[in-house]
Design a protein around this motif. Structure first.
Motif, PDB file in Angstrom:
ATOM      1  N   LEU A 110     -11.392 -10.492  -5.544  1.00  0.00           N
ATOM      2  CA  LEU A 110     -10.640 -10.803  -4.331  1.00  0.00           C
ATOM      3  C   LEU A 110      -9.321 -10.037  -4.284  1.00  0.00           C
ATOM      4  O   LEU A 110      -8.522 -10.098  -5.225  1.00  0.00           O
ATOM      5  CB  LEU A 110     -10.361 -12.303  -4.250  1.00  0.00           C
ATOM      6  N   TYR A 111      -9.126  -9.303  -3.215  1.00  0.00           N
ATOM      7  CA  TYR A 111      -7.863  -8.629  -2.918  1.00  0.00           C
ATOM      8  C   TYR A 111      -7.551  -8.842  -1.449  1.00  0.00           C
ATOM      9  O   TYR A 111      -8.432  -8.704  -0.601  1.00  0.00           O
ATOM     10  CB  TYR A 111      -7.949  -7.112  -3.145  1.00  0.00           C
ATOM     11  N   TYR A 112      -6.313  -9.195  -1.158  1.00  0.00           N
ATOM     12  CA  TYR A 112      -5.819  -9.225   0.212  1.00  0.00           C
ATOM     13  C   TYR A 112      -4.920  -8.015   0.394  1.00  0.00           C
ATOM     14  O   TYR A 112      -4.191  -7.629  -0.523  1.00  0.00           O
ATOM     15  CB  TYR A 112      -4.985 -10.479   0.492  1.00  0.00           C
ATOM     16  N   GLY A 113      -4.940  -7.429   1.567  1.00  0.00           N
ATOM     17  CA  GLY A 113      -4.001  -6.387   1.939  1.00  0.00           C
ATOM     18  C   GLY A 113      -2.960  -6.996   2.859  1.00  0.00           C
ATOM     19  O   GLY A 113      -3.313  -7.564   3.888  1.00  0.00           O
ATOM     20  N   LEU A 114      -1.689  -6.930   2.470  1.00  0.00           N
ATOM     21  CA  LEU A 114      -0.600  -7.463   3.287  1.00  0.00           C
ATOM     22  C   LEU A 114       0.123  -6.281   3.928  1.00  0.00           C
ATOM     23  O   LEU A 114       0.641  -5.412   3.226  1.00  0.00           O
ATOM     24  CB  LEU A 114       0.384  -8.277   2.437  1.00  0.00           C
ATOM     25  N   ILE A 115       0.155  -6.241   5.242  1.00  0.00           N
ATOM     26  CA  ILE A 115       0.778  -5.149   5.971  1.00  0.00           C
ATOM     27  C   ILE A 115       2.221  -5.549   6.268  1.00  0.00           C
ATOM     28  O   ILE A 115       2.476  -6.469   7.039  1.00  0.00           O
ATOM     29  CB  ILE A 115       0.017  -4.857   7.278  1.00  0.00           C
ATOM     30  N   ILE A 116       3.161  -4.849   5.620  1.00  0.00           N
ATOM     31  CA  ILE A 116       4.569  -5.224   5.696  1.00  0.00           C
ATOM     32  C   ILE A 116       5.393  -4.021   6.155  1.00  0.00           C
ATOM     33  O   ILE A 116       5.236  -2.916   5.640  1.00  0.00           O
ATOM     34  CB  ILE A 116       5.096  -5.699   4.318  1.00  0.00           C
ATOM     35  N   ASN A 117       6.304  -4.250   7.076  1.00  0.00           N
ATOM     36  CA  ASN A 117       7.208  -3.215   7.556  1.00  0.00           C
ATOM     37  C   ASN A 117       8.403  -3.091   6.605  1.00  0.00           C
ATOM     38  O   ASN A 117       8.943  -4.106   6.170  1.00  0.00           O
ATOM     39  CB  ASN A 117       7.698  -3.577   8.961  1.00  0.00           C
ATOM     40  N   ILE A 143       0.227   1.072  -0.797  1.00  0.00           N
ATOM     41  CA  ILE A 143       0.137   2.386  -0.157  1.00  0.00           C
ATOM     42  C   ILE A 143       1.007   2.350   1.099  1.00  0.00           C
ATOM     43  O   ILE A 143       1.159   1.304   1.736  1.00  0.00           O
ATOM     44  CB  ILE A 143      -1.316   2.795   0.191  1.00  0.00           C
ATOM     45  N   ASP A 144       1.593   3.482   1.418  1.00  0.00           N
ATOM     46  CA  ASP A 144       2.400   3.611   2.626  1.00  0.00           C
ATOM     47  C   ASP A 144       1.546   4.267   3.697  1.00  0.00           C
ATOM     48  O   ASP A 144       0.928   5.312   3.451  1.00  0.00           O
ATOM     49  CB  ASP A 144       3.652   4.439   2.339  1.00  0.00           C
ATOM     50  N   VAL A 145       1.486   3.628   4.861  1.00  0.00           N
ATOM     51  CA  VAL A 145       0.660   4.107   5.961  1.00  0.00           C
ATOM     52  C   VAL A 145       1.512   4.067   7.230  1.00  0.00           C
ATOM     53  O   VAL A 145       1.931   2.992   7.654  1.00  0.00           O
ATOM     54  CB  VAL A 145      -0.593   3.221   6.159  1.00  0.00           C
ATOM     55  N   GLY A 146       1.753   5.219   7.800  1.00  0.00           N
ATOM     56  CA  GLY A 146       2.578   5.252   9.010  1.00  0.00           C
ATOM     57  C   GLY A 146       3.934   4.652   8.739  1.00  0.00           C
ATOM     58  O   GLY A 146       4.595   5.011   7.776  1.00  0.00           O
ATOM     59  N   GLU A 147       4.339   3.710   9.575  1.00  0.00           N
ATOM     60  CA  GLU A 147       5.644   3.075   9.386  1.00  0.00           C
ATOM     61  C   GLU A 147       5.558   1.761   8.621  1.00  0.00           C
ATOM     62  O   GLU A 147       6.530   1.015   8.570  1.00  0.00           O
ATOM     63  CB  GLU A 147       6.319   2.865  10.741  1.00  0.00           C
ATOM     64  N   ASN A 148       4.439   1.476   7.991  1.00  0.00           N
ATOM     65  CA  ASN A 148       4.253   0.250   7.219  1.00  0.00           C
ATOM     66  C   ASN A 148       3.777   0.558   5.811  1.00  0.00           C
ATOM     67  O   ASN A 148       3.403   1.683   5.501  1.00  0.00           O
ATOM     68  CB  ASN A 148       3.217  -0.656   7.900  1.00  0.00           C
TER      69      ASN A 148
END
Length: 80
Positions: free
Chosen positions: A25-32, A64-69
């Motif tokens: 189990l892994y969750y991806g948290l998208i944080i600015n 990982i850095d993706v775009g502005e997040n």
């Protein structure tokens, strides 16, 4: 999903997290990066998450850095 960090709590809505893997189990948290949570997670090895009324400690092994997040990948810490 709620995330506890320092003496703060933030509620992540569904568009801010996703299941990246079921087994393990892994969750991806998208944080600015402008968020206090982002600053905390960059320095932390683990974080407390409340999901389905259960509080668990999750380790933060990848980012990982993706775009502005950034996407922080968290997984429950083993209980052994």
């Amino acid at each position: 999903m709620e995330v506890l960090y320092g003496n703060k709590k933030i509620n992540l809505v569904e568009k801010e997290y996703f299941v990246a893997s079921s087994e393990p189990l892994y969750y991806g948290l998208i944080i600015n990066p402008s968020s206090d949570l982002w600053s905390y997670m960059v320095k932390a090895n683990s974080i407390l998450c409340i999901f389905n009324n259960s509080t668990e400690k999750y380790s933060i092994p990848y980012r990982i850095d993706v775009g502005e997040n950034s996407i922080f990948f968290v997984t429950p810490e083993s209980k052994d």
